[in-house]
Structure formats: C-alpha cells, structure tokens
Scaffold this active site. Structure first.
Site, PDB file in Angstrom:
ATOM      1  N   VAL A  35       0.863  -1.178   0.000  1.00 48.30           N
ATOM      2  CA  VAL A  35       0.000   0.000   0.000  1.00 48.30           C
ATOM      3  C   VAL A  35       0.896   1.224   0.000  1.00 48.30           C
ATOM      4  O   VAL A  35       1.914   1.269   0.701  1.00 48.30           O
ATOM      5  CB  VAL A  35      -0.911   0.026   1.245  1.00 48.30           C
ATOM      6  N   CYS A  36       0.536   2.201  -0.809  1.00 52.05           N
ATOM      7  CA  CYS A  36       1.245   3.489  -0.792  1.00 52.05           C
ATOM      8  C   CYS A  36       2.735   3.270  -1.091  1.00 52.05           C
ATOM      9  O   CYS A  36       3.095   2.507  -1.986  1.00 52.05           O
ATOM     10  CB  CYS A  36       1.001   4.148   0.567  1.00 52.05           C
TER      11      CYS A  36
END
Length: 254
Positions: free
Chosen positions: A99-100
């Site tokens: 994520v991210c």
C-alpha cells in the site's frame, strides 16, 4: 491462511488498518503484525502505537504479505534484514502486496524490476528511478498485468493510503470469492461518498496540489528522509551498473 503485515517505525496507520479490516474476515485467517521482534511500534504520527505480534524469524513463509507505506519507508528500504525477509517470504507466498510507498520496499528487494506497480503519487518518481514501470492512473496494479494472477508469487500494489481499503477488498475477492468480499464490504459499510472530489492528482486544483505537497514536505524533506532516499537511489544505481558490466563481460566471453 497466514497473513503477515509488515510494521516498522514510521508506518502510516491507514495503510495497514484498511486492508487489515478486510483480510481479517477471510475464513481461517491468522493475522500477524511482523517486525524484527515483537513489541510496540510507533506510527508516523508519533502518537499511535501498535504492537508487532511476531518476529521475522517466527514468520518465514506467510501466505499473504502486506507492506504498508509511511514517511520512513526510504529508511527501511535500505534495511537488509527487512529486504531479506521480504525476498524469502515472497518465494512461497501466494500474494505479496503493498500500500502506498510500501512498493518502494518491494522495489528495493528486487521484486519489481521492470514490472508495473503504483504507489502514492509523491513516491512515483522514486519508484520509476528504481527500475519500475510506475503507474499513476490505476488504483490497484497487478505487477505482471491484470490477467496474470497465478497460484503463487503474485505481486499487487495500490495507490496511496486509503487505496489500501480497496486493495483489501480486492484481495478478499480473489481469495474468498466475490460473494465473501461483498459481505465484508457491507460489514464495514464501505460506501464512500467523500464530501470533496480532490482525491487524485487528475482531479485536484493547482492550489490543492501545492498545499498538499507543502503539507507532506515537512516530513519528506527531513535530513534523515533525504539521506535515506539519496542512499537508496545510489544503491540502485551502483547495483544496475554492476549488473550491466557483468552482462557485458558474459557477452564478450561468449
């Protein structure tokens, strides 16, 4: 099914909490928060503290790996113990996800060389510099293409922070089926209707983009972060140069 969520000092809370809330409802899910050793770990806010439940050594072969992002990602992307665990765990994992800016750690581990991946918009340039085909207009990206999911070792990345909720539900659908994922979505009452429409660089005004960049820069331009980023990119450049030289030597000898 063992789910290992990598936690490290300076993680962004929603990066892992979002997908955690989806994945923990899968049948027979055993969630582990993993770090060098069990114990408290502080988020990038400096306030929230979450406990790592297991060490790397205790979690050598999870079924799912999830790597969140955070303002300290660059530092941990140079931590050989972190990278070694990610590489080895990926060898037997069914899914390796980020994520991210967590995708920076996957890239530093060599898992994204020449592959498609995404990240927070502020990290896309660094991702590209690490030899990744950085994608800025897709929320969820399967590394080898949308139709290339396999029984093992599939890598999937998602955009920044809140995209982790979408990633968690997507994975829940891949693993437990669409019906199960829909049940999880309803149990979370995930029905986003944001009061503003500035959630992507393609939608935000110039003023909003500038203010958002300035807001994050307070953390991104700290000396420790800048040093880590430059060091990571330097490491990659040296490694790439050595690989090219090795290939030339092999070619010339052949």
């Amino acid at each position: 099914m063992q789910i290992a969520i990598l936690l490290y000092p300076g993680f962004t809370a929603l990066d892992f909490i979002g997908p955690y809330e989806s994945l923990r409802w899968l049948p027979d899910a055993e969630v582990r928060f993993v770090w060098r050793e069990p114990g408290p770990i502080t988020a990038d806010s400096g306030v929230l503290v979450v406990a790592a439940t297991h060490s790397f050594d205790e979690t050598p072969s999870p079924d799912i790996i999830l790597v969140p992002g955070g303002f300290s990602t660059m530092q941990h992307a140079r931590d050989e113990k972190v990278l070694d665990w990610v590489r080895k765990a990926h060898e037997t994992a069914t899914w390796t996800a980020s994520v991210c800016s967590g995708s920076i750690i996957l890239a530093a581990a060599g898992l994204l060389d020449g592959k498609r991946a995404t990240s927070h918009w502020a990290a896309l340039t660094a991702l590209k510099a690490l030899g990744v085909k950085a994608v800025g207009d897709e929320r969820i990206v399967v590394a080898d293409g949308p139709d290339e999911t396999r029984a093992k070792n599939t890598i999937v990345t998602c955009a920044g922070v809140s995209a982790g909720i979408d990633l968690g539900l997507w994975l829940a659908g891949q693993i437990g089926g669409d019906g199960r994922a829909k049940v999880i979505q309803l149990s979370m009452e995930y029905n986003p209707r944001p009061p503003y429409d500035s959630g992507h660089m393609s939608k935000a005004s110039a003023a909003t983009k500038a203010a958002s960049t300035a807001l994050m820069s307070k953390d991104l331009v700290k000396p420790t972060q800048l040093k880590a980023m430059s060091g990571l990119l330097w490491d990659h450049a040296i490694s790439a140069a050595r690989s090219r030289r090795k290939r030339r030597l092999v070619t010339s000898r052949g």
